[in-house]
Design a protein around this motif. Structure first.
Motif, PDB file in Angstrom:
ATOM      1  N   ASP A 186      20.742  62.142  35.499  1.00 45.16           N
ATOM      2  CA  ASP A 186      20.140  61.951  34.183  1.00 45.16           C
ATOM      3  C   ASP A 186      20.911  60.958  33.327  1.00 45.16           C
ATOM      4  O   ASP A 186      20.391  60.476  32.322  1.00 45.16           O
ATOM      5  CB  ASP A 186      20.055  63.294  33.439  1.00 45.16           C
ATOM      6  CG  ASP A 186      19.081  64.259  34.100  1.00 45.16           C
ATOM      7  OD1 ASP A 186      18.141  63.776  34.766  1.00 45.16           O
ATOM      8  OD2 ASP A 186      19.263  65.481  33.949  1.00 45.16           O
ATOM      9  N   SER A 187      22.152  60.674  33.707  1.00 47.98           N
ATOM     10  CA  SER A 187      22.974  59.769  32.901  1.00 47.98           C
ATOM     11  C   SER A 187      24.031  59.110  33.781  1.00 47.98           C
ATOM     12  O   SER A 187      24.324  59.584  34.892  1.00 47.98           O
ATOM     13  CB  SER A 187      23.657  60.541  31.763  1.00 47.98           C
ATOM     14  OG  SER A 187      24.598  61.471  32.295  1.00 47.98           O
ATOM     15  N   ARG A 188      24.599  58.042  33.273  1.00 46.76           N
ATOM     16  CA  ARG A 188      25.687  57.366  33.989  1.00 46.76           C
ATOM     17  C   ARG A 188      26.902  58.281  34.084  1.00 46.76           C
ATOM     18  O   ARG A 188      27.667  58.227  35.049  1.00 46.76           O
ATOM     19  CB  ARG A 188      26.050  56.056  33.281  1.00 46.76           C
ATOM     20  CG  ARG A 188      24.940  55.019  33.319  1.00 46.76           C
ATOM     21  CD  ARG A 188      25.356  53.746  32.580  1.00 46.76           C
ATOM     22  NE  ARG A 188      26.503  53.104  33.212  1.00 46.76           N
ATOM     23  CZ  ARG A 188      26.423  52.264  34.232  1.00 46.76           C
ATOM     24  NH1 ARG A 188      25.231  51.956  34.735  1.00 46.76           N
ATOM     25  NH2 ARG A 188      27.499  51.717  34.746  1.00 46.76           N
ATOM     26  N   GLY A 189      27.078  59.133  33.068  1.00 44.12           N
ATOM     27  CA  GLY A 189      28.199  60.064  33.092  1.00 44.12           C
ATOM     28  C   GLY A 189      28.096  61.045  34.243  1.00 44.12           C
ATOM     29  O   GLY A 189      29.106  61.374  34.886  1.00 44.12           O
ATOM     30  N   GLU A 190      26.895  61.539  34.514  1.00 46.40           N
ATOM     31  CA  GLU A 190      26.701  62.442  35.643  1.00 46.40           C
ATOM     32  C   GLU A 190      27.048  61.742  36.955  1.00 46.40           C
ATOM     33  O   GLU A 190      27.664  62.335  37.841  1.00 46.40           O
ATOM     34  CB  GLU A 190      25.262  62.948  35.688  1.00 46.40           C
ATOM     35  CG  GLU A 190      24.956  64.048  34.698  1.00 46.40           C
ATOM     36  CD  GLU A 190      23.603  64.684  34.936  1.00 46.40           C
ATOM     37  OE1 GLU A 190      22.967  64.395  35.975  1.00 46.40           O
ATOM     38  OE2 GLU A 190      23.162  65.467  34.076  1.00 46.40           O
ATOM     39  N   LEU A 191      26.645  60.481  37.077  1.00 45.20           N
ATOM     40  CA  LEU A 191      26.958  59.723  38.289  1.00 45.20           C
ATOM     41  C   LEU A 191      28.465  59.560  38.448  1.00 45.20           C
ATOM     42  O   LEU A 191      29.013  59.753  39.538  1.00 45.20           O
ATOM     43  CB  LEU A 191      26.283  58.355  38.239  1.00 45.20           C
ATOM     44  CG  LEU A 191      26.672  57.362  39.339  1.00 45.20           C
ATOM     45  CD1 LEU A 191      26.365  57.929  40.723  1.00 45.20           C
ATOM     46  CD2 LEU A 191      25.963  56.031  39.134  1.00 45.20           C
ATOM     47  N   ARG A 192      29.157  59.210  37.371  1.00 47.18           N
ATOM     48  CA  ARG A 192      30.612  59.041  37.443  1.00 47.18           C
ATOM     49  C   ARG A 192      31.291  60.348  37.847  1.00 47.18           C
ATOM     50  O   ARG A 192      32.208  60.356  38.664  1.00 47.18           O
ATOM     51  CB  ARG A 192      31.176  58.545  36.108  1.00 47.18           C
ATOM     52  CG  ARG A 192      30.766  57.139  35.733  1.00 47.18           C
ATOM     53  CD  ARG A 192      31.765  56.485  34.785  1.00 47.18           C
ATOM     54  NE  ARG A 192      32.126  57.335  33.658  1.00 47.18           N
ATOM     55  CZ  ARG A 192      31.428  57.405  32.520  1.00 47.18           C
ATOM     56  NH1 ARG A 192      30.328  56.692  32.368  1.00 47.18           N
ATOM     57  NH2 ARG A 192      31.842  58.173  31.542  1.00 47.18           N
ATOM     58  N   LEU A 193      30.835  61.443  37.266  1.00 43.19           N
ATOM     59  CA  LEU A 193      31.444  62.725  37.613  1.00 43.19           C
ATOM     60  C   LEU A 193      31.169  63.061  39.075  1.00 43.19           C
ATOM     61  O   LEU A 193      32.066  63.534  39.784  1.00 43.19           O
ATOM     62  CB  LEU A 193      30.916  63.835  36.708  1.00 43.19           C
ATOM     63  CG  LEU A 193      31.477  65.230  37.021  1.00 43.19           C
ATOM     64  CD1 LEU A 193      32.994  65.252  36.849  1.00 43.19           C
ATOM     65  CD2 LEU A 193      30.822  66.289  36.156  1.00 43.19           C
TER      66      LEU A 193
END
Length: 258
Positions: free
Chosen positions: A14-21
């Motif tokens: 849902d977000s770039r942050g989720e991908l990074r995590l």
């Protein structure tokens, strides 16, 4: 390197942050850790951002927020008000959200007698799986957090911040910050059988009840797809996403075969 389901190539974030995590979890967690992203859990089909299961450390539920510090108008134990292009909107407190998801998972586990302390034990009837929850703020650093009164709403030890999940972060420190979110273990580490049962209880609707041993058999033979790669049990887009993640794992050349 942890197992991520669905794999990075097939998951929808849902977000770039989720991908990074997801990238950090895959690269930094132990090899026998399994991470599920955004899959429905339990009878209510809850969708936690991430669920992590590890035989030595237990079960951890994480909620991820890409909020920036300047967009947080107010926050309390149940809700957060954010300044957006649509004006001020109200969202659930991510720690409270993760807590509710966690207890949904725990209630699912407690319905399986294999995962309970036995009669006569001081904790008889309760789950043997240690559990915890936390929130990840992918656009706020811990220094920024410490300079605000948000620590009165979000317990610092239950939060992971932007500067703690960079590509150059120390993997051991990253793991330590995550696993301290889990309540201390009361007994011996989970056996591989109980680890598998834990996953089976959470994700039975995906055909997981057919699994043998998750941490010793690895994932390709676990779903009994074998070399034929038969996906006849897949009947929905959610199951298809699960299956694509498994297929990607099975085909990965850097995975040791059982």
């Amino acid at each position: 390197m942890a197992i991520l389901i669905p794999s990075l190539g097939f998951a929808r974030f849902d977000s770039r942050g989720e991908l990074r995590l997801a990238e950090r979890l895959k690269d930094f967690l132990e090899e026998n850790a399994v991470v599920w992203h955004n899959l429905p859990v339990g009878p209510r089909n809850r969708h936690p951002d991430f669920i992590i299961i590890h035989p030595a450390n237990g079960l951890l539920v994480l909620e991820v927020k890409d909020w920036r510090l300047e967009t947080i108008v107010s926050a309390d134990k149940t809700k957060v008000e954010l300044l957006t292009s649509r004006g001020v909107v109200r969202e659930s407190n991510p720690l409270e959200q993760a807590r509710k998801y966690t207890f949904e998972v725990v209630r699912t586990l407690e319905r399986d007698g294999q995962l309970l302390f036995p009669p006569g034990h001081r904790l008889a009837g309760r789950s043997i799986v240690p559990f915890g929850f936390g929130s990840v703020f992918t656009n706020i650093t811990r220094k920024q957090f410490d300079q605000t009164d948000l620590k009165e709403v979000f317990s610092g030890h239950l939060c992971l911040f932007k500067d703690e999940m960079t590509e150059g972060a120390d993997p051991e420190e990253f793991r330590s910050k995550l696993w301290r979110m889990v309540h201390p273990r009361l007994e011996e580490p989970l056996s591989s059988r109980n680890s598998t049962a834990c996953a089976r209880c959470c994700f039975r609707r995906f055909g997981y009840d057919r699994l043998p041993c998750l941490w010793t058999m690895r994932l390709a033979p676990i779903l009994r797809i074998g070399r034929s790669r038969s996906w006849t049990f897949i009947r929905s887009s959610s199951r298809a996403a699960w299956a694509r993640g498994i297929a990607s794992f099975a085909a990965s050349p850097d995975r040791a075969r059982p």
